[in-house]
Scaffold this motif. Sequence first.
Motif, PDB file in Angstrom:
ATOM      1  N   ILE A 145      35.961  58.342  56.884  1.00 59.43           N
ATOM      2  CA  ILE A 145      36.799  58.309  58.075  1.00 59.43           C
ATOM      3  C   ILE A 145      38.231  58.564  57.622  1.00 59.43           C
ATOM      4  O   ILE A 145      38.642  58.088  56.556  1.00 59.43           O
ATOM      5  CB  ILE A 145      36.649  56.972  58.842  1.00 59.43           C
TER       6      ILE A 145
ATOM      7  N   GLY B 221      39.118  61.041  62.550  1.00 56.49           N
ATOM      8  CA  GLY B 221      37.832  61.724  62.543  1.00 56.49           C
ATOM      9  C   GLY B 221      36.949  61.198  61.430  1.00 56.49           C
ATOM     10  O   GLY B 221      37.383  60.425  60.580  1.00 56.49           O
ATOM     11  N   LEU B 222      35.703  61.640  61.456  1.00 61.98           N
ATOM     12  CA  LEU B 222      34.742  61.217  60.447  1.00 61.98           C
ATOM     13  C   LEU B 222      34.029  62.454  59.923  1.00 61.98           C
ATOM     14  O   LEU B 222      33.575  63.283  60.710  1.00 61.98           O
ATOM     15  CB  LEU B 222      33.734  60.244  61.065  1.00 61.98           C
TER      16      LEU B 222
ATOM     17  N   GLU C 164      30.954  63.781  57.363  1.00 61.21           N
ATOM     18  CA  GLU C 164      29.770  63.380  56.605  1.00 61.21           C
ATOM     19  C   GLU C 164      29.794  63.960  55.192  1.00 61.21           C
ATOM     20  O   GLU C 164      29.366  63.334  54.254  1.00 61.21           O
ATOM     21  CB  GLU C 164      28.493  63.823  57.337  1.00 61.21           C
TER      22      GLU C 164
ATOM     23  N   SER D 144      28.790  56.978  63.307  1.00 58.13           N
ATOM     24  CA  SER D 144      28.991  58.362  63.749  1.00 58.13           C
ATOM     25  C   SER D 144      30.400  58.492  64.335  1.00 58.13           C
ATOM     26  O   SER D 144      31.005  57.508  64.754  1.00 58.13           O
ATOM     27  CB  SER D 144      27.948  58.753  64.797  1.00 58.13           C
ATOM     28  N   GLU D 145      30.884  59.716  64.382  1.00 54.81           N
ATOM     29  CA  GLU D 145      32.229  59.947  64.904  1.00 54.81           C
ATOM     30  C   GLU D 145      32.308  59.572  66.374  1.00 54.81           C
ATOM     31  O   GLU D 145      33.289  58.976  66.822  1.00 54.81           O
ATOM     32  CB  GLU D 145      32.648  61.405  64.698  1.00 54.81           C
TER      33      GLU D 145
ATOM     34  N   LEU E  93      34.917  56.796  67.878  1.00 48.37           N
ATOM     35  CA  LEU E  93      35.899  57.152  68.899  1.00 48.37           C
ATOM     36  C   LEU E  93      35.700  56.328  70.168  1.00 48.37           C
ATOM     37  O   LEU E  93      36.669  55.966  70.838  1.00 48.37           O
ATOM     38  CB  LEU E  93      35.831  58.646  69.211  1.00 48.37           C
TER      39      LEU E  93
ATOM     40  N   GLY F 154      39.548  63.459  69.019  1.00 47.98           N
ATOM     41  CA  GLY F 154      40.003  62.448  68.075  1.00 47.98           C
ATOM     42  C   GLY F 154      41.509  62.294  67.997  1.00 47.98           C
ATOM     43  O   GLY F 154      42.005  61.589  67.128  1.00 47.98           O
TER      44      GLY F 154
END
Length: 135
Positions: A4, A29-30, A32, A62-63, A67, A90
């Motif tokens: 993140i 944001g995220l 992977e 998860s993003e 959020l 985001g």
Amino acid sequence: MGTIYVAKSKTLQAWGGDVGLGKNLYKIGLMEDGAPAELLAGGLAGVADWELVKTQEVDGVSEADALARLGRKEKLVDPTYYPKVKGTVGLVKVDLMKVENSMRIRIALETNQEPKTIKVKPADVAQYLINNALG
């Protein structure tokens, strides 16, 4: 395992001040896989001067979930309402008073005394956003 990240852009913050969103705009944001710095170097929301403020390794998030959690505390910028951001998800309008209050409470609990003055820095905002997105 993902990463993140929180980033800021001086150009986007100036634009936010001009359109009434305020100058405290941050991107959370995220990812992977890959490094957030590579994504930011390519440019987001129509600007290329992104500066990575903070990253943290996370697992099992998860993003969209992050959020959604963050949206309960802070105002997320609607990417369909502002054509300038070009669909970037985001972007967060941060209320510095909420960040300062959070810092005051944390410091008071740790030290058992109220802090006299607090100056909110971008790293403090980034940690606040990450904490609220994850928990």
